[in-house]
Design a protein around this motif. Structure first.
Motif, PDB file in Angstrom:
ATOM      1  N   ARG A   1       0.842  -1.213   0.000  1.00 20.36           N
ATOM      2  CA  ARG A   1       0.000   0.000   0.000  1.00 20.36           C
ATOM      3  C   ARG A   1       0.873   1.257   0.000  1.00 20.36           C
ATOM      4  O   ARG A   1       0.616   2.210  -0.745  1.00 20.36           O
ATOM      5  N   ALA A   2       1.912   1.254   0.836  1.00 17.35           N
ATOM      6  CA  ALA A   2       2.809   2.417   0.887  1.00 17.35           C
ATOM      7  C   ALA A   2       3.505   2.626  -0.452  1.00 17.35           C
ATOM      8  O   ALA A   2       3.627   3.758  -0.942  1.00 17.35           O
ATOM      9  N   LEU A   3       3.961   1.526  -1.069  1.00 16.62           N
ATOM     10  CA  LEU A   3       4.628   1.636  -2.370  1.00 16.62           C
ATOM     11  C   LEU A   3       3.681   2.212  -3.418  1.00 16.62           C
ATOM     12  O   LEU A   3       4.073   3.072  -4.226  1.00 16.62           O
ATOM     13  N   HIS A   4       2.435   1.763  -3.389  1.00 18.39           N
ATOM     14  CA  HIS A   4       1.438   2.281  -4.338  1.00 18.39           C
ATOM     15  C   HIS A   4       1.221   3.786  -4.136  1.00 18.39           C
ATOM     16  O   HIS A   4       1.188   4.557  -5.105  1.00 18.39           O
ATOM     17  N   LEU A   5       1.092   4.208  -2.888  1.00 19.17           N
ATOM     18  CA  LEU A   5       0.871   5.626  -2.607  1.00 19.17           C
ATOM     19  C   LEU A   5       2.068   6.478  -3.047  1.00 19.17           C
ATOM     20  O   LEU A   5       1.885   7.522  -3.687  1.00 19.17           O
ATOM     21  N   PHE A   6       3.263   6.052  -2.715  1.00 17.44           N
ATOM     22  CA  PHE A   6       4.436   6.834  -3.096  1.00 17.44           C
ATOM     23  C   PHE A   6       4.614   6.863  -4.615  1.00 17.44           C
ATOM     24  O   PHE A   6       5.078   7.861  -5.179  1.00 17.44           O
TER      25      PHE A   6
ATOM     26  N   ASP B   1       6.912  10.140  -5.575  1.00 16.39           N
ATOM     27  CA  ASP B   1       7.870  10.408  -4.498  1.00 16.39           C
ATOM     28  C   ASP B   1       8.935   9.300  -4.537  1.00 16.39           C
ATOM     29  O   ASP B   1       8.746   8.210  -4.001  1.00 16.39           O
ATOM     30  N   GLN B   2      10.068   9.596  -5.200  1.00 14.17           N
ATOM     31  CA  GLN B   2      11.084   8.564  -5.396  1.00 14.17           C
ATOM     32  C   GLN B   2      11.763   8.137  -4.089  1.00 14.17           C
ATOM     33  O   GLN B   2      11.973   6.941  -3.863  1.00 14.17           O
ATOM     34  N   PRO B   3      12.144   9.056  -3.199  1.00 14.36           N
ATOM     35  CA  PRO B   3      12.699   8.599  -1.914  1.00 14.36           C
ATOM     36  C   PRO B   3      11.714   7.733  -1.133  1.00 14.36           C
ATOM     37  O   PRO B   3      12.108   6.756  -0.493  1.00 14.36           O
ATOM     38  N   GLY B   4      10.411   8.077  -1.186  1.00 10.16           N
ATOM     39  CA  GLY B   4       9.401   7.263  -0.515  1.00 10.16           C
ATOM     40  C   GLY B   4       9.294   5.891  -1.151  1.00 10.16           C
ATOM     41  O   GLY B   4       9.142   4.878  -0.456  1.00 10.16           O
ATOM     42  N   ARG B   5       9.341   5.833  -2.494  1.00  9.85           N
ATOM     43  CA  ARG B   5       9.336   4.525  -3.181  1.00  9.85           C
ATOM     44  C   ARG B   5      10.527   3.693  -2.739  1.00  9.85           C
ATOM     45  O   ARG B   5      10.403   2.487  -2.506  1.00  9.85           O
TER      46      ARG B   5
ATOM     47  N   PHE C   1      18.261   5.062  -3.759  1.00 10.59           N
ATOM     48  CA  PHE C   1      18.938   5.821  -2.706  1.00 10.59           C
ATOM     49  C   PHE C   1      20.248   6.414  -3.230  1.00 10.59           C
ATOM     50  O   PHE C   1      20.602   7.544  -2.902  1.00 10.59           O
ATOM     51  N   ALA C   2      20.977   5.640  -4.021  1.00  5.65           N
ATOM     52  CA  ALA C   2      22.235   6.141  -4.582  1.00  5.65           C
ATOM     53  C   ALA C   2      21.978   7.306  -5.519  1.00  5.65           C
ATOM     54  O   ALA C   2      22.710   8.307  -5.505  1.00  5.65           O
ATOM     55  N   ALA C   3      20.931   7.207  -6.334  1.00  2.26           N
ATOM     56  CA  ALA C   3      20.624   8.272  -7.291  1.00  2.26           C
ATOM     57  C   ALA C   3      20.246   9.574  -6.593  1.00  2.26           C
ATOM     58  O   ALA C   3      20.531  10.658  -7.096  1.00  2.26           O
ATOM     59  N   HIS C   4      19.622   9.480  -5.423  1.00  2.00           N
ATOM     60  CA  HIS C   4      19.179  10.671  -4.704  1.00  2.00           C
ATOM     61  C   HIS C   4      20.164  11.082  -3.601  1.00  2.00           C
ATOM     62  O   HIS C   4      19.884  12.015  -2.833  1.00  2.00           O
ATOM     63  N   GLY C   5      21.295  10.398  -3.518  1.00  2.00           N
ATOM     64  CA  GLY C   5      22.318  10.786  -2.544  1.00  2.00           C
ATOM     65  C   GLY C   5      21.918  10.599  -1.103  1.00  2.00           C
ATOM     66  O   GLY C   5      22.427  11.287  -0.215  1.00  2.00           O
TER      67      GLY C   5
END
Length: 1004
Positions: free
Chosen positions: A561-566, A571-575, A606-610
């Protein structure tokens, strides 16, 4: 409380600290000198760095080697007098050896005698002996050479930077002419303070390659702590705050460490409280001796230079050129002249260009302390406004946030102080500097108090984050609860949600019961608010709590559910966070292939967003999920050992860079478990113990459980079952207190197995029954481990049919799917090993061999060396039961080779020998072999033909090319390759090639 009355010797530290490499180098020079090869050495470094102490140690070493030591010293006040250090040396020698007629004759016959009236009373005193300097040089050189014919000589000259011209010339003359004399000429120098004559002397020595220079660096923080421990009275230890203060102010200079401690004692600011030495008062830490040095250095400055120095002291440890120019309102030419004056006085240094720093932190403190309070306030404000003018808003201003917060706070401009301190605290947390963040939070709270403003929830939350990053549970909890109350009072649901989640996450490291309560509150708040971001974050945290308490299906649903919402919110950090937690839950469910895939996606995001902190935990988790487990009953992603270890080592590097104890202990644990999976026992022990130590220091119960469990596994693998039971039994209690269903079942599986291995079957049954009754089907990966242990216990009880049923049931119920299942079957070695052993007990030999050969292939695919040798052992027994002696010998040989390789990784000698003894005792006695059989054993059990195949593989040959070279069929060549892989525990031709080269099989 006990206040110190008498601390330490006024002159020296009672023990010699550090300098191991420098002392070893000087000892080598002593040895060379003793053998007749004259040496010259210069020990250089700033004042107080420990040059004389090192020389004193070398004097002692020289005496033990039979050297005669002669000493002279140069003095700043006598630098214009000729031959001062030489005269001191000669006087000292003649006073100790008045009977030496040779020395008396040499000196009375030289011009130097006129400078020694007490030894030549009949000669007129000399007004000037410089005219006959070559005779003096010859006399000194001849005398030293004569002494060295009887015993080697150590010639010591201290503080050569103050040496007079003639003494320096004489020493250069001596160094040139004594290269084949048993002599070590040892000098100390402060190169940066050397007079012109001394600088020329040093240049000559280096140009002519006459000298070895050893530059002494400041002590490390560890060495500074050792020195403090040696100086403090016995019966107590220094607390971390005291050690940090000493190191910060001394910058590792041993003299300053002594002086700082002396100052704390003299001012009554050092006390022992519960056997811990602490600094009990915030008083000036600048020793009187340092103040006097600085006073002498500054009294010769011009008025403008002194003003520049005061501005620099208020600006901080370092000051930028544009800021000095703006505050002093000087043109470039005038300011450069002032800076040169300060540099020449050894107060400032330029490093790099346009950045000026005090030569030592205590110099800056001394200058700052001499200013009046009103002067300091005004200068802080002036500097703050100058920074604002020089660096406008934006990225340039962001780099100055810490300085702006500090200056406006110290200057009492509270509105600006509040604004900048909050921003600086947030910046410090983002840069993983939690202690700095706490300092800025304190400034923000003081500013709010001075302005009469109520406490701020966001500021308290920042304080909680900083304490949590430092592993400080109680201060973090208090700060979060304070922030929560303030957020609720201000009707700020977003901040309230952040506080609830932070409290839940904080408690998850200690006790799952309270953690669940906080997560439940956060989820209810998010559902009421209608905010999808809050809801997704709450679902993730609540879902992770569900997984750890055994509610796996609910956890998977929450994370999906959280993955679907993000994803809907883009929201890439949330995903990334959702994918990471989804991977962890899949791993707990037993689908480790899906777990590795999910966590791998999180790593990339995470690496892409530092996001370094989250990247650290995801890398560690990917290593854990993709390395072979110690009781694995599921498919494996079959990543290479290098890939898994690379993840774990990078996670540890990031954790140390970030400076978070909680992250570091998790990364240490991940690396230890990964090393254990591949049989690197010694390194695994080291990292596991480090992780356990850090976890204990910060009282992080979850990681204490994980590392204690890891130690239990290691002891089990090494045959130290008594030690394993102690660790695992303690771990079981901790897991129950934590409230984690996952850890309780995981630990029970291995504790039950440990009891079974030492023959205590009732304890094994009781342990496993509490975790999962034998008749109950497992639902999670932890429960599957318990079921596997049940299989081994039932086998030990003489119930092979039930053990076989458990193995078969676990095989047909493997969660998820194997990677590349269509092209490459993946055996699960632990399950096939249990099947094989149960079939052997049932006298179904052919089926047992098939199962065990399948287990061997699976263990080789996973590079699981700790398991592979036990499979070889079982196959040896199975083949012998079939009277297939040659295959049996191969398996036993392979088992012995792996036992030796695994034992070699263990540094602890008793533990290593215990493992070797227990493991070898489980094999039949080794038979005496002929030459051909010996060769096979040397090469891991490979036959002569298989060794030929390995050599051809190392040469790059394909199976077709091997078949042509050996005149065999291609199918037979492939069979040989399969046998080689199984015997050596390899999974690729590349490994065979590397092994063949290492064994010399490719040599003609």
């Amino acid at each position: 409380m006990h206040v110190v009355e008498s601390l330490f010797s006024p002159n020296t530290c009672p023990v010699f600290i550090g300098r191991a490499s420098e002392r070893a180098a000087l000892r080598d020079l002593l040895e060379h000198a003793r053998e007749g090869s004259g040496q010259t050495a210069i020990v250089s470094g700033e004042a107080g760095i420990g040059k004389s102490r090192l020389v004193a140690e070398i004097n002692s070493d020289a005496a033990n080697l039979g050297f005669l030591t002669l000493e002279g010293r140069c003095y700043e006040s006598e630098s214009a007098l000729p031959y001062t250090p030489l005269l001191e040396l000669v006087r000292g020698y003649l006073a100790r050896h008045p009977e030496d007629d040779v020395a008396r004759v040499i000196f009375l016959a030289s011009p130097l005698a006129r400078l020694l009236p007490e030894w030549a009373p009949d000669l007129p005193a000399a007004d000037d002996a410089t005219g006959d300097k070559w005779q003096v040089f010859a006399a000194i050189t001849g005398w030293i050479t004569e002494l060295a014919t009887h015993r080697p000589v150590l010639l010591v000259f201290e503080d050569i930077h103050w040496g007079d011209d003639l003494s320096l010339e004489c020493l250069l003359h001596l160094a040139r002419r004594c290269r084949h004399v048993p002599l070590l000429l040892l000098t100390t120098a402060r190169a940066e303070e050397a007079a012109p004559a001394a600088r020329r002397w040093l240049v000559h020595l280096h140009r002519e390659r006459l000298a070895h220079e050893l530059a002494l660096a400041p002590f490390t923080s560890t060495e500074a702590g050792q020195m403090a421990a040696a100086l403090l009275p016995a019966g107590g230890v220094a607390d971390m705050a005291l050690l940090e203060t000493l190191y910060t102010y001394s910058e590792g200079n041993p003299f300053f460490i002594e002086e700082l401690l002396r100052t704390l004692v003299s001012t009554g600011a050092l006390a022992r409280i519960h056997d811990v030495w602490q600094c009990t008062a915030a008083r000036s830490l600048v020793p009187r001796s340092v103040r006097e040095i600085v006073r002498q250095q500054t009294e010769r400055l011009s008025v403008d230079a002194r003003r520049a120095m005061e501005v620099a002291a208020v600006a901080g440890r370092e000051v930028q050129y544009p800021l000095l120019r703006a505050v002093l309102d000087q043109d470039d030419a005038s300011l450069v002249a002032l800076l040169k004056e300060l540099i020449a006085a050894h107060l400032l240094i330029e490093d790099p260009a346009d950045l000026y720093a005090f030569r030592h932190a205590l110099i800056r403190e001394a200058v700052y302390g001499d200013l009046l309070g009103r002067e300091r306030l005004a200068l802080h404000c002036t500097i703050g406004h100058a920074i604002e003018a020089l660096w406008p808003e934006g990225p340039q201003r962001d780099t100055q946030l810490p300085n702006l917060a500090a200056h406006f706070s110290a200057g009492g401009e509270w509105v600006k102080a509040l604004t900048y301190a909050e921003r600086a605290a947030e910046q410090a947390l983002a840069l993983h500097a939690p202690r700095t963040a706490i300092e800025h939070v304190a400034r923000a709270e003081e500013a709010a108090h001075q302005l009469g403003l109520p406490p701020r929830a966001d500021v308290a939350y920042l304080r909680g984050q900083a304490h949590e990053a430092l592993g400080e549970f109680e201060p973090a909890r208090e700060s979060y609860e304070c922030a929560l109350a303030l957020a609720r009072a201000a009707n700020a649901p977003v901040l309230e949600s952040r506080c609830l989640l932070a409290l839940g996450f904080l408690w998850a490291g200690r006790e799952y019961g309270p953690a669940g309560e906080w997560f439940n509150q956060a989820l209810r708040l998010a559902e009421r608010s209608g905010d999808d971001v809050l809801l997704a974050r709450s679902l993730n945290r609540y879902g992770n709590w569900l997984a750890n308490t055994g509610r796996i299906s609910e956890s998977l649903e929450a994370h999906q559910r959280a993955l679907h919402l993000f994803t809907m919110l883009q929201d890439q950090p949330g995903r990334a966070a959702s994918l990471d937690l989804l991977g962890i839950t899949c791993g707990m469910a037993g689908d480790r292939v899906a777990a590795t895939e999910y966590v791998g996606q999180a790593v990339a995001l995470f690496a892409a967003h530092g996001e370094q902190r989250n990247l650290c935990t995801s890398l560690a988790m990917r290593a854990i999920q993709s390395a072979p487990g110690s009781s694995e009953t599921t498919w494996c992603s079959l990543r290479s050992p290098n890939a898994c270890l690379g993840d774990a080592m990078e996670a540890l590097r990031l954790a140390r860079q970030i400076g978070s104890p909680a992250l570091e202990t998790f990364a240490e644990n991940a690396l230890a478990h990964t090393l254990l999976a591949y049989g690197e026992y010694g390194a695994a022990f080291a990292h596991m113990r480090t992780g356990q130590r850090i976890a204990s220091e910060i009282e992080h119960q979850q990681w204490i459980v994980a590392t204690t469990y890891g130690l239990g596994l290691l002891y089990t693998e090494l045959g130290a079952i008594d030690s394993a039971i102690v660790e695992l039994a303690r771990c079981q209690e901790l897991a129950h207190a934590l409230g984690s269903a996952f850890w309780s079942a995981t630990v029970a599986a291995h504790l039950g197995l440990a009891y079974a291995r030492c023959g205590d079957l009732p304890a094994a049954v009781a342990t496993l029954e509490r975790a999962l009754p034998a008749h109950q089907l497992p639902g999670t990966v932890a429960e599957r481990s318990v079921a596997l242990s049940w299989g081994w216990v039932l086998l030990a009880q003489g119930q092979p049919t039930r053990a076989l049923a458990i193995a078969d049931q676990l095989l047909v119920s493997v969660p998820g799917k194997a990677p590349d299942a269509a092209s490459q079957p993946q055996p699960i070695p632990h399950l096939h090993l249990l099947r094989g052993e149960a079939l052997l007990a049932l006298m179904r030999a052919d089926e047992a061999v098939t199962a065990l050969e399948t287990a061997r292939l699976g263990a080789a695919q996973r590079h699981a060396r700790p398991l592979l040798w036990t499979v070889h052992r079982a196959l040896d027994r199975a083949y012998r039961g079939q009277r297939r002696h040659e295959p049996a010998r191969r398996e036993q040989s392979a088992a012995r080779a792996l036992i030796a390789a695994l034992a070699a990784t263990v540094e602890d000698a008793p533990l290593r020998e215990r493992f070797r003894r227990v493991a070898l005792a489980s094999l039949p006695p080794e038979r005496v072999l002929g030459a051909a059989q010996n060769a096979k054993q040397t090469f891991g059990g490979l036959t002569a033909r298989e060794r030929e195949v390995a050599a051809l593989i190392a040469g790059g040959a394909t199976s077709r090319e091997i078949s042509r070279a050996l005149t065999i069929s291609e199918r037979t060549a492939e069979a040989h390759v399969s046998h080689i892989l199984a015997k050596l525990g390899f999974s690729s031709r590349a490994q065979i090639a590397a092994w063949a080269v290492e064994k010399g099989l490719t040599q003609a």
